[in-house]
Design an enzyme around this catalytic site. Sequence first.
Site, short mmCIF file in Angstrom:
data_model
loop_
_atom_site.label_atom_id
_atom_site.label_comp_id
_atom_site.label_asym_id
_atom_site.label_seq_id
_atom_site.Cartn_x
_atom_site.Cartn_y
_atom_site.Cartn_z
N ASP A 32 0.83 -1.21 0.00
CA ASP A 32 0.00 0.00 0.00
C ASP A 32 0.86 1.26 0.00
OD1 ASP A 32 -2.30 1.47 0.02
OD2 ASP A 32 -2.76 1.16 2.13
N ASN B 147 -10.45 -2.73 -6.72
CA ASN B 147 -9.60 -1.85 -7.53
C ASN B 147 -10.15 -1.60 -8.94
OD1 ASN B 147 -6.41 -2.99 -6.14
ND2 ASN B 147 -7.72 -1.28 -5.52
C1 FPP Z 1 -1.76 0.09 -3.45
O1 FPP Z 1 -1.32 1.42 -3.43
C2 FPP Z 1 -1.21 -0.66 -4.57
C3 FPP Z 1 -1.92 -1.25 -5.57
C4 FPP Z 1 -3.38 -1.16 -5.66
C5 FPP Z 1 -1.27 -1.97 -6.68
C6 FPP Z 1 0.00 -2.72 -6.37
C7 FPP Z 1 0.78 -2.84 -7.62
C8 FPP Z 1 2.14 -2.78 -7.72
C9 FPP Z 1 3.04 -2.71 -6.57
C10 FPP Z 1 2.81 -2.78 -9.05
C11 FPP Z 1 2.59 -3.93 -9.94
C12 FPP Z 1 2.73 -5.24 -9.30
C13 FPP Z 1 3.15 -6.37 -9.90
C14 FPP Z 1 3.08 -7.64 -9.15
C15 FPP Z 1 3.70 -6.38 -11.25
P1 FPP Z 1 -2.41 2.58 -3.58
O2 FPP Z 1 -2.49 2.94 -5.02
O3 FPP Z 1 -3.68 2.15 -2.98
O4 FPP Z 1 -1.74 3.73 -2.77
P2 FPP Z 1 -2.48 4.90 -1.96
O5 FPP Z 1 -3.23 4.24 -0.85
O6 FPP Z 1 -1.34 5.73 -1.47
O7 FPP Z 1 -3.36 5.61 -2.94
#
Ligand code: FPP
Length: 243
Positions: A19, A67
């Site tokens: 996250d 998501n």
């Molecule tokens: C949460 O951060 C993260 C995600 C919803 C996606 C995770 C994806 C990756 C780390 C990259 C791709 C992964 C692979 C396995 C190739 P957020 O966007 O919710 O952050 P925030 O809470 O700060 O908005």
Amino acid sequence: MKKQLIENKIPEHIAIIMDGNGRWAKKQGLLRVAGHEKGTIAVREAVEFSAEIGVKNLTLFAFSTENWNRPKFEVKTLMKLLVSSLKKELPTLQKNNIRLNSVGNLSTLPDKARAELEEVIQKTQANTHMTLTLALSYGSREEIKRMVRRISEKVKNNQLKLDEITDALINQHLYTFDMPDVDLLIRTSGEQRISNFLLWQIAYAELYFCDVLWPDFRKEHLFDAIYNYQKRERRFGKTSEQL
Ligand code: FPP
């Protein structure tokens, strides 16, 4: 004294809620998707370190059922990142004897992402050092609903009796049927919630929350999480004296 991990107390299954990508990007004055891109470096670090120290299962929450409701551009970029990362990392997975696995409702993924994922899963299926599981279009309630429906169907068709519904049978009907329970669940970015991730599988997991935003998560942060885990007493409902 240098901190060291205890070799025979390495968690068998680590799950991570990655996250903070969006907040990381915002702090740098960049678009949210730049945070996801940078997040792939942290994925690589977590995979490498886990494989180095002998973790048998690493499960990453890469995309939740919720998501899909994000802006179209962000969803599209995440799917593209998945495809490019899978292409790029296949040789590393092979070299390090890592099997790729996935959990979630894969039928909802774009064809290209699903095809790439299936290809890498198939090509790495014989690897034995570690299993890397990507939770994609995954939601624990969806998984539990699916399990209840599958079991009910069998009961209805007289293939199963009610008293045959055990913990083990429930496990067999989850996406994670071939995986052990989670030992250590890590969430980055300071948020302290589970967000519909592996609800059944974390029944006895140790929870570890850290403030680092996922794109900044490095091997030393994973080391700290495992070091902290190793100091805890896991009682599984028993008393200290009984252990
Ligand atoms: C949460 O951060 C993260 C995600 C919803 C996606 C995770 C994806 C990756 C780390 C990259 C791709 C992964 C692979 C396995 C190739 P957020 O966007 O919710 O952050 P925030 O809470 O700060 O908005």
